[in-house]
Write an enzyme that holds these catalytic residues in place. Sequence first.
Site, PDB file in Angstrom:
ATOM      1  CG  ASP A   1      -0.299  -0.157   2.541  1.00 25.92           C
ATOM      2  OD1 ASP A   1       0.938  -0.200   2.618  1.00 25.92           O
ATOM      3  OD2 ASP A   1      -1.037  -0.247   3.539  1.00 25.92           O
ATOM      4  CD  GLU A   2       5.461   1.578   3.349  1.00 27.18           C
ATOM      5  OE1 GLU A   2       6.414   2.291   2.990  1.00 27.18           O
ATOM      6  OE2 GLU A   2       5.554   0.719   4.244  1.00 27.18           O
ATOM      7  CE1 TYR A  24      10.879  -1.960   2.892  1.00 24.92           C
ATOM      8  CE2 TYR A  24       8.743  -0.999   3.393  1.00 24.92           C
ATOM      9  CZ  TYR A  24       9.550  -2.105   3.254  1.00 24.92           C
ATOM     10  OH  TYR A  24       9.029  -3.353   3.462  1.00 24.92           O
TER      11      TYR A  24
END
Length: 195
Positions: A1-2, A24
């Site tokens: 989801d990031e 990340y």
Amino acid sequence: DEVYGEKLKGKCRENDGIAPTNPYSASKAAAEIIINSHKYGYKKEIITVRGNNIYGKRQYPEKLIPRCILSLLHNKKIPLHGNGTNIRYYLSARDFAQAITLIMRKKNKGIYNIGSEIPYANKSIATTICKLMGKDPKKFIKFTKDRPYNDQRYSISIQKIKKLGWKPKEKLLDDLPEIINWYKKNHYLFKKFKF
């Protein structure tokens, strides 16, 4: 989801653009772009899944839930970044595996968000684990300097995969006692981890 980036309101859908806000999540988005080049360049059948935070037994203690449990087992304070109000959605590893299996069996291509619909603040997770383990949250949670890229909230819509007949069955709060018990029995596996 990031990969969608921070989402303070609403939910991200599969056709929304990706806009990662930290190194990340940018690495995950970069991997998607490389994979997509194979889809178009080599005509590969690609399925992309974008999941929430996964939880379950055997998870390495750099993640919040095992970090909380193992910190308390070592009689150490749980470190929380910032004020602990960051919102995350947690999906059981078993639910995640069932979703991937379903997509593969149906041979559906494309992008699928796979997630939970229950939000939790990091502080709420740490507090719940303290209470389940008989520890006072006021004494065993410490707030540390926030990371420079600690997004407040991620949120994905799971309507697309629901149309295939999947929805999450497990709930984090119901599963935590079993997970805590597993770490109690197997904490020695992580003896090299620094608390």
